[in-house]
Design a protein around this motif. Structure first.
Motif, PDB file in Angstrom:
ATOM      1  N   LYS A   1      55.348  95.822 143.627  1.00 47.83           N
ATOM      2  CA  LYS A   1      56.560  96.113 144.397  1.00 47.83           C
ATOM      3  C   LYS A   1      57.653  96.769 143.545  1.00 47.83           C
ATOM      4  CE  LYS A   1      55.210  94.358 148.310  1.00 47.83           C
ATOM      5  NZ  LYS A   1      54.700  95.333 149.250  1.00 47.83           N
ATOM      6  N   ILE A   2      57.518  96.645 142.216  1.00 55.15           N
ATOM      7  CA  ILE A   2      58.478  97.313 141.331  1.00 55.15           C
ATOM      8  C   ILE A   2      57.729  98.405 140.588  1.00 55.15           C
ATOM      9  CG2 ILE A   2      60.151  97.022 139.468  1.00 55.15           C
ATOM     10  CD1 ILE A   2      60.305  94.107 140.026  1.00 55.15           C
ATOM     11  N   GLN A   3      58.170  99.627 140.718  1.00 52.15           N
ATOM     12  CA  GLN A   3      57.497 100.728 140.028  1.00 52.15           C
ATOM     13  C   GLN A   3      58.462 101.455 139.103  1.00 52.15           C
ATOM     14  OE1 GLN A   3      54.213 101.947 140.188  1.00 52.15           O
ATOM     15  NE2 GLN A   3      53.744 100.020 141.203  1.00 52.15           N
ATOM     16  N   LEU A   4      57.927 101.837 137.943  1.00 52.07           N
ATOM     17  CA  LEU A   4      58.737 102.522 136.938  1.00 52.07           C
ATOM     18  C   LEU A   4      58.387 104.009 136.930  1.00 52.07           C
ATOM     19  CD1 LEU A   4      60.669 102.124 134.488  1.00 52.07           C
ATOM     20  CD2 LEU A   4      58.680 101.564 133.112  1.00 52.07           C
ATOM     21  N   ILE A   5      59.394 104.856 136.996  1.00 50.92           N
ATOM     22  CA  ILE A   5      59.173 106.305 136.877  1.00 50.92           C
ATOM     23  C   ILE A   5      59.764 106.756 135.549  1.00 50.92           C
ATOM     24  CG2 ILE A   5      59.698 108.576 137.842  1.00 50.92           C
ATOM     25  CD1 ILE A   5      60.056 107.278 140.542  1.00 50.92           C
ATOM     26  N   PHE A   6      58.938 107.394 134.727  1.00 55.10           N
ATOM     27  CA  PHE A   6      59.412 107.837 133.415  1.00 55.10           C
ATOM     28  C   PHE A   6      59.969 109.246 133.485  1.00 55.10           C
ATOM     29  CE2 PHE A   6      56.094 104.751 132.312  1.00 55.10           C
ATOM     30  CZ  PHE A   6      56.806 103.945 131.441  1.00 55.10           C
ATOM     31  N   GLN A   7      60.650 109.581 132.402  1.00 53.38           N
ATOM     32  CA  GLN A   7      61.282 110.890 132.293  1.00 53.38           C
ATOM     33  C   GLN A   7      60.264 112.004 132.063  1.00 53.38           C
ATOM     34  OE1 GLN A   7      63.761 110.691 128.862  1.00 53.38           O
ATOM     35  NE2 GLN A   7      63.821 112.874 128.566  1.00 53.38           N
ATOM     36  N   ASP A   8      59.273 111.741 131.209  1.00 52.86           N
ATOM     37  CA  ASP A   8      58.416 112.815 130.748  1.00 52.86           C
ATOM     38  C   ASP A   8      57.102 112.834 131.522  1.00 52.86           C
ATOM     39  OD1 ASP A   8      56.919 114.629 129.479  1.00 52.86           O
ATOM     40  OD2 ASP A   8      57.087 113.760 127.477  1.00 52.86           O
ATOM     41  N   SER A   9      57.055 113.751 132.504  1.00 50.87           N
ATOM     42  CA  SER A   9      55.916 113.721 133.418  1.00 50.87           C
ATOM     43  C   SER A   9      54.611 114.118 132.726  1.00 50.87           C
ATOM     44  CB  SER A   9      56.173 114.637 134.602  1.00 50.87           C
ATOM     45  OG  SER A   9      56.447 115.939 134.164  1.00 50.87           O
ATOM     46  N   LEU A  10      54.706 114.959 131.690  1.00 52.73           N
ATOM     47  CA  LEU A  10      53.477 115.419 131.054  1.00 52.73           C
ATOM     48  C   LEU A  10      52.799 114.277 130.302  1.00 52.73           C
ATOM     49  CD1 LEU A  10      51.859 117.962 130.991  1.00 52.73           C
ATOM     50  CD2 LEU A  10      53.025 118.660 128.912  1.00 52.73           C
ATOM     51  N   SER A  11      53.619 113.491 129.561  1.00 42.66           N
ATOM     52  CA  SER A  11      52.973 112.434 128.786  1.00 42.66           C
ATOM     53  C   SER A  11      52.664 111.202 129.628  1.00 42.66           C
ATOM     54  CB  SER A  11      53.801 112.070 127.553  1.00 42.66           C
ATOM     55  OG  SER A  11      54.990 111.492 127.964  1.00 42.66           O
ATOM     56  N   SER A  12      53.240 111.101 130.842  1.00 45.32           N
ATOM     57  CA  SER A  12      52.869 109.923 131.631  1.00 45.32           C
ATOM     58  C   SER A  12      51.681 110.169 132.557  1.00 45.32           C
ATOM     59  CB  SER A  12      54.056 109.305 132.388  1.00 45.32           C
ATOM     60  OG  SER A  12      55.030 110.203 132.693  1.00 45.32           O
TER      61      SER A  12
END
Ligand SMILES: Nc1ncnc2c1ncn2[C@@H]1O[C@H](COP(=O)(O)OP(=O)(O)OP(=O)(O)O)[C@@H](O)[C@H]1O
Ligand code: SF4
Ligand SMILES: [Mg+2]
Length: 324
Positions: free
Chosen positions: A94-105
């Motif tokens: 229910k809790i999701q984390l979105i990171f800044q760097d889309s290429l490395s994630s």
């Protein structure tokens, strides 16, 4: 009022610094040092502060990637450390984390479909057709052609990849999104696009969000409430409109004056407007008294020795400064 979706109470995350043959602890890094706040259902709270102030560590602790040193976290009123195993599992969805760097994630050798499928498989969805259906629907939701699911990350633009990251978070049907500088790696034109898109999603699915940024200009459109973080603590916290029209803390005023590019103003020039030359404090040796005293032009003797307690300026508006 209903139970907040997230509540953090006096949260601390300290890291030991060890040296020598016996790996003895010689000091402590006070990276997150006594933070409390709530996010109500459907609310977007922004966390704004310079590089290194502890924003990502706070998010990692909230999502459970780090154990708190002290303090408590509640999801929908349930304390993390008192949850049953199944509730923890459910909470992680229910809790999701979105990171800044889309290429490395995104895994470079995984197609978008494989990346998006991973959490669904992990949570036991065995039916491949159903998984594909969910992926197609979610890509549609974020405005991407479902055919993109057969592509690899490097075959997409930065903006498209960031949408994939958001889509991957959405397949879990989250209720709370922790967005760690989700647009700072994008071109300015794309930043506005992805921000608008996040705002649409928030409205449509009544998501709650904790949105991290360096820049007060970025969060203006999206945040209902803003917390200003400095060296592991929140120095001012208020409804957005109060921050923009009635900021009380000298640091918040500096951030406002340096918008839209706070990062550039402070990092590149070393000082800006009402800021003394100086770095942010080292988390291993924060100054006594007010944490901001090494850079504040208003600092006096009291500021050097006495820690300012939060002062309530109006409902939900707090600031920690002796001069208020
Ligand atoms: N696992 C760790 N062990 C020790 N120190 C850490 C660890 N993770 C982070 N830190 C330290 O915590 C401090 C805050 O880091 P954090 O990544 O939270 O900053 P931030 O506010 O997210 O910065 P940015 O805006 O650049 O992303 C830094 O001094 C960092 O070196
Ligand atoms: S307490 Fe003193 S040093 Fe800290 S922000 Fe206020 S005036 Fe500046
Ligand atoms: Mg960070």
């Amino acid at each position: 009022m209903s139970v907040p979706i997230l509540e953090v109470k006096d949260l601390k995350k300290h890291y030991p610094i060890r040296r020598g043959l016996f790996n003895k602890q010689v000091a402590t890094k006070y990276v997150v040092d006594g933070i409390s706040f709530k996010i109500e259902n459907g609310q977007t709270v922004a966390l704004v502060g310079e590089s290194g102030c502890g924003k990502s560590v706070l998010l990692r602790t909230i999502i459970g990637l780090e154990d708190p040193t002290e303090g408590y976290i509640y999801f929908k009123g349930q304390r993390y450390d008192q949850m049953k195993k199944n509730d923890v599992k459910e909470m992680r969805r229910k809790i999701q984390l979105i990171f800044q760097d889309s290429l490395s994630s995104l895994h470079p050798r995984f197609t978008i479909k494989m990346s998006m499928e991973e959490p669904l498989i992990l949570y036991g969805m065995k039916d491949a057709k159903k998984r594909d259906e969910i992926i197609v629907n979610t890509l549609n939701q974020v405005g991407l052609d479902p055919e993109f699911r057969f592509r690899y990350p490097e075959q997409l633009s930065g903006g498209q990849r960031q949408r994939v990251i958001i889509a991957r978070a959405l397949v879990e049907r989250p209720e709370l999104i922790l967005a760690d500088e989700p647009i700072s790696a994008l071109d300015v034109s794309l930043q506005a696009q992805v921000l608008n898109f996040l705002m649409d999603l928030k409205e449509k699915y009544s998501l709650s969000m904790l949105f991290v940024a360096h820049d007060l200009a970025v969060v203006r459109q999206i945040a209902d409430h803003i917390m200003i973080m400095y060296a592991g603590k929140i120095l001012e916290s208020a409804p957005s409109i109060e921050i923009y029209n009635n900021a009380k803390h000298p640091y918040t005023k500096v951030l406002l004056e340096s918008a839209p590019s706070i990062t550039k103003g402070i990092r590149d020039e070393g000082f800006n407007l009402n800021l003394k030359i100086g770095d942010t404090p080292d988390p291993a040796s924060p100054p006594p008294g007010c944490l901001f005293n090494t850079r504040c032009i208003l600092a006096d003797e009291k500021c050097m020795t006495v820690i300012p307690e939060p002062v309530e300026i109006s409902p939900n508006h707090f600031a920690c400064c002796h001069k208020i």
